[in-house]
Design a protein around this motif. Structure first.
Motif, short mmCIF file in Angstrom:
data_model
loop_
_atom_site.label_atom_id
_atom_site.label_comp_id
_atom_site.label_asym_id
_atom_site.label_seq_id
_atom_site.Cartn_x
_atom_site.Cartn_y
_atom_site.Cartn_z
N ALA A 63 0.76 -0.88 0.17
CA ALA A 63 0.17 -0.03 -0.06
C ALA A 63 1.13 1.28 0.52
CB ALA A 63 -0.67 0.15 1.60
N ALA A 64 2.15 1.38 1.21
CA ALA A 64 3.09 2.17 0.71
C ALA A 64 3.93 2.42 -0.50
CB ALA A 64 4.29 1.84 2.51
N LEU A 65 3.86 1.64 -1.02
CA LEU A 65 4.73 1.85 -2.51
C LEU A 65 3.51 1.68 -3.75
CD1 LEU A 65 6.62 0.89 -4.71
CD2 LEU A 65 5.84 -1.30 -5.11
N ALA A 66 2.33 2.04 -3.23
CA ALA A 66 1.28 2.05 -4.13
C ALA A 66 1.15 3.48 -4.18
CB ALA A 66 -0.21 1.62 -4.24
N ALA A 67 1.16 4.10 -2.62
CA ALA A 67 1.23 5.81 -2.64
C ALA A 67 2.32 6.60 -3.05
CB ALA A 67 0.99 5.62 -1.18
N TYR A 108 -5.91 -12.31 -12.96
CA TYR A 108 -7.76 -12.15 -14.21
C TYR A 108 -7.84 -11.18 -13.81
CZ TYR A 108 -6.66 -17.65 -12.51
OH TYR A 108 -6.41 -18.79 -12.50
N GLY A 109 -7.67 -10.49 -13.85
CA GLY A 109 -7.78 -8.66 -14.19
C GLY A 109 -8.18 -7.34 -12.63
N ASP A 110 -9.02 -8.71 -11.32
CA ASP A 110 -8.61 -7.70 -9.99
C ASP A 110 -7.94 -8.67 -8.94
OD1 ASP A 110 -10.35 -10.36 -10.36
OD2 ASP A 110 -11.92 -8.90 -9.33
N ALA A 111 -7.18 -9.73 -9.31
CA ALA A 111 -6.70 -10.67 -8.41
C ALA A 111 -5.99 -11.51 -9.54
CB ALA A 111 -7.43 -11.53 -8.21
N TRP A 112 -4.81 -12.35 -8.64
CA TRP A 112 -3.83 -12.98 -9.34
C TRP A 112 -3.27 -14.32 -8.09
CZ3 TRP A 112 0.75 -13.05 -7.10
CH2 TRP A 112 1.25 -12.14 -5.86
N VAL A 113 -2.08 -14.86 -9.16
CA VAL A 113 -1.81 -15.90 -7.90
C VAL A 113 -0.83 -16.22 -9.05
CG1 VAL A 113 -2.81 -18.15 -9.10
CG2 VAL A 113 -2.06 -18.09 -6.93
N SER A 133 2.15 -6.51 -6.15
CA SER A 133 0.51 -6.14 -5.68
C SER A 133 -0.45 -5.51 -6.90
CB SER A 133 0.42 -4.89 -4.53
OG SER A 133 -0.80 -4.69 -4.09
N GLN A 134 -1.32 -6.35 -6.61
CA GLN A 134 -2.85 -5.34 -7.68
C GLN A 134 -2.24 -3.54 -7.97
OE1 GLN A 134 -3.83 -7.13 -10.28
NE2 GLN A 134 -5.17 -5.34 -11.03
N ARG A 135 -2.37 -3.48 -6.61
CA ARG A 135 -1.90 -2.31 -5.89
C ARG A 135 -1.34 -1.30 -6.75
NH1 ARG A 135 -1.87 -5.18 -0.96
NH2 ARG A 135 -3.04 -4.80 0.82
N LEU A 136 -0.21 -1.60 -7.42
CA LEU A 136 0.48 -0.88 -8.00
C LEU A 136 0.45 -0.98 -9.62
CD1 LEU A 136 2.95 0.32 -8.51
CD2 LEU A 136 4.44 -1.42 -8.47
N VAL A 137 -0.17 -2.14 -10.36
CA VAL A 137 -0.77 -2.60 -11.25
C VAL A 137 -1.86 -1.24 -11.22
CG1 VAL A 137 -1.95 -3.52 -12.95
CG2 VAL A 137 -0.87 -4.88 -10.85
N TYR A 140 -5.20 1.92 -1.49
CA TYR A 140 -4.88 1.03 -1.47
C TYR A 140 -5.03 -0.18 -0.77
CZ TYR A 140 -3.36 4.93 -4.18
OH TYR A 140 -2.66 6.19 -5.11
N ALA A 141 -6.10 -0.03 0.46
CA ALA A 141 -6.06 -1.34 1.52
C ALA A 141 -6.87 -1.99 1.38
CB ALA A 141 -6.86 0.09 2.62
N ASP A 142 -7.90 -2.14 0.34
CA ASP A 142 -8.85 -2.94 0.39
C ASP A 142 -8.47 -4.54 -1.17
OD1 ASP A 142 -10.60 -2.33 1.91
OD2 ASP A 142 -11.53 -1.04 0.12
#
Length: 448
Positions: free
Chosen positions: A257-261, A408-413, A280-284, A362-364
């Motif tokens: 979250a910090a990286l994304a912000a 998967y667009g909104d998620a990843w593995v 993370s998806q946050r940075l994506v 970026y918390a959720d």
């Protein structure tokens, strides 16, 4: 590479990482560099002085004079290298437990050696191809007393001091008994912050907490933020090249979250961000919103640094890079991870919003990790074969730069082999805990 991993070489001191081993690494690096002078620095670990002595001896044996910097954060050593035009050996195990130590190699430009450069050092090491000199040509050594001060001075020049000072912030700081204990408190005070600390005494046995700045090690910092009514908490690892945050309520801030912000404040149309394949998806999402490209590398800071250099050579603009473990890079400042600088850049964001407001978008997200162990190389290959089959059949975008990542667009593995343990790690991230758990467990089940 057999000697150097994703961020130098590490092991249990005096068992896996012996003075003899460090001496030979120093001879190999010194042979390749052929430099008149080389710097040697260390973090606070109990075995640091012993191994710094071994590094000094190895460098002297191939004819290099040695500038002994003492205890300095890794980014401070890199500043010294760039200013003096000398390479360096940094004795540190970064975030590893107290019994570990290690070696990072830094070039005369202040940047950790690339993968190709490390392989050349490794070839000299493995081939015993050292170029030792006669007794009357061996190097000398000298103590450098001002390396930490020089580092702090350039930090102050690199950030928006007025913006931070005008915000009148209280900073709760946990340098974790590491090298940052000797630089970060003074730095943030000189930025005009009121600073309260925990675990701020340099101590290579790390009595207050383990060096890794993860949530389970940082309860004292969360309590200090609350008790001091601080605006933010900042924690470092052993060599202070990472920064992890707590918000003003004493709540741990996920590193992703910090990286994304921080990335959202840097990226613009046409820019490129670089991160590892477990990004993370946050940075994506941040990159998509900014119109920026996200370039993925194998896990590890060495791989990220190498890729940034390649992109720069191709004319790409890379204003931010890094991983969600607190190791963030701002290439326009310096091509290095710098915990104190990252902390200051986060403080700049607090001039207009609270820490919780800065990271709220970026918390959720929910993260799950599952380890799939193996007992032999053949079993490892079987598991990776199963991972490839699962990934090829999945209805998702596949990335194979390090293991198998399915988007998967909104998620990843992601399934990838650990570089330090006999396990294949399966990571997943989604906007719900159940979805993340399902993704990880389904992929892991396919590997059994």
């Amino acid at each position: 590479m057999k000697v150097f991993g994703s961020s130098g070489t590490r092991g249990v001191a005096n068992e896996e990482l012996t003075p003899g081993f460090v001496l030979d690494v120093a001879k190999a690096a010194g042979t390749l560099w052929g430099a008149d002078r080389v710097a040697v620095a260390r973090d606070t670990r109990a075995t640091g002085r012993m191994l710094a002595n071994a590094a000094t001896a190895g460098l002297q044996a191939v004819g290099s004079d040695v500038d002994r910097l003492g205890v300095v954060p890794t980014p401070g050593t890199q500043v010294y290298c760039e200013e003096e035009g000398v390479p360096a050996m940094m004795i540190t195990a970064s975030h590893n437990p107290p019994e570990y130590n290690g070696v990072k190699l830094v070039g005369p430009d202040g940047i950790e050696l690339s993968v190709d450069e490390l392989e050349r050092v490794e070839n000299v090491f493995l081939g015993d191809a050292y170029e030792t000199v006669a007794w009357d040509e061996t190097g000398d050594d000298r103590a450098v007393e001002d390396a930490r001060r020089r580092y702090t001075d350039q930090l102050i020049d690199a950030v928006d001091t007025d913006r931070i000072r005008d915000a009148e912030l209280t900073v709760a700081l946990d340098p974790g008994h590491g090298a940052g204990a000797l630089t970060s408190p003074d730095f943030y005070r000189e930025l005009g912050c009121e600073v309260v600390t925990v675990n701020s005494q340099p101590d290579g046995r790390f009595p207050g907490r383990d060096p890794e700045p993860v949530e389970e090690n940082l309860a004292d910092l969360g309590r200090l933020v609350e008790a001091a009514d601080a605006d933010v908490g900042i924690a470092h690892d052993g060599d202070a090249d990472r920064a992890i945050f707590f918000d003003e309520t004493g709540t741990y801030v996920e590193g992703d979250a910090a990286l994304a912000a921080l990335a959202a404040a840097e990226l613009g149309e046409g820019d490129t961000a670089v991160s590892a394949v477990n990004v993370s998806q946050r940075l994506v999402d941040v990159c998509e919103d900014a119109g920026a490209t996200l370039d993925l590398t194998p896990v590890g800071s060495t791989r990220i640094m190498t890729r940034i250099r390649q992109l720069h050579a191709e004319g790409e603009t890379v204003p931010v890079a890094g991983e969600g473990n607190g190791g963030i890079i701002f290439p326009n400042y310096r091509l290095t991870r710098d915990g104190a600088y990252t902390g200051a850049r986060f403080l700049e964001l607090l001039a207009e919003k609270s820490a919780s407001e800065v990271v709220e978008p970026y918390a959720d997200y929910w993260n799950v990790r599952v380890n799939v162990p193996y007992d032999s190389e053949s079993e490892r290959e079987r598991i990776l074969g199963a991972a490839e089959s699962y990934a090829r059949d999945a209805d998702a975008d596949l990335t194979t730069v390090d293991g198998y990542r399915l988007d998967y667009g909104d998620a990843w593995v992601l399934a990838r082999p650990s570089g330090t343990e006999p396990v294949v790690r399966v990571y997943a991230e989604a906007t719900s805990a159940d979805h993340a758990r399902d993704l990880a467990e389904d992929f892991a089940a396919a590997l059994d």
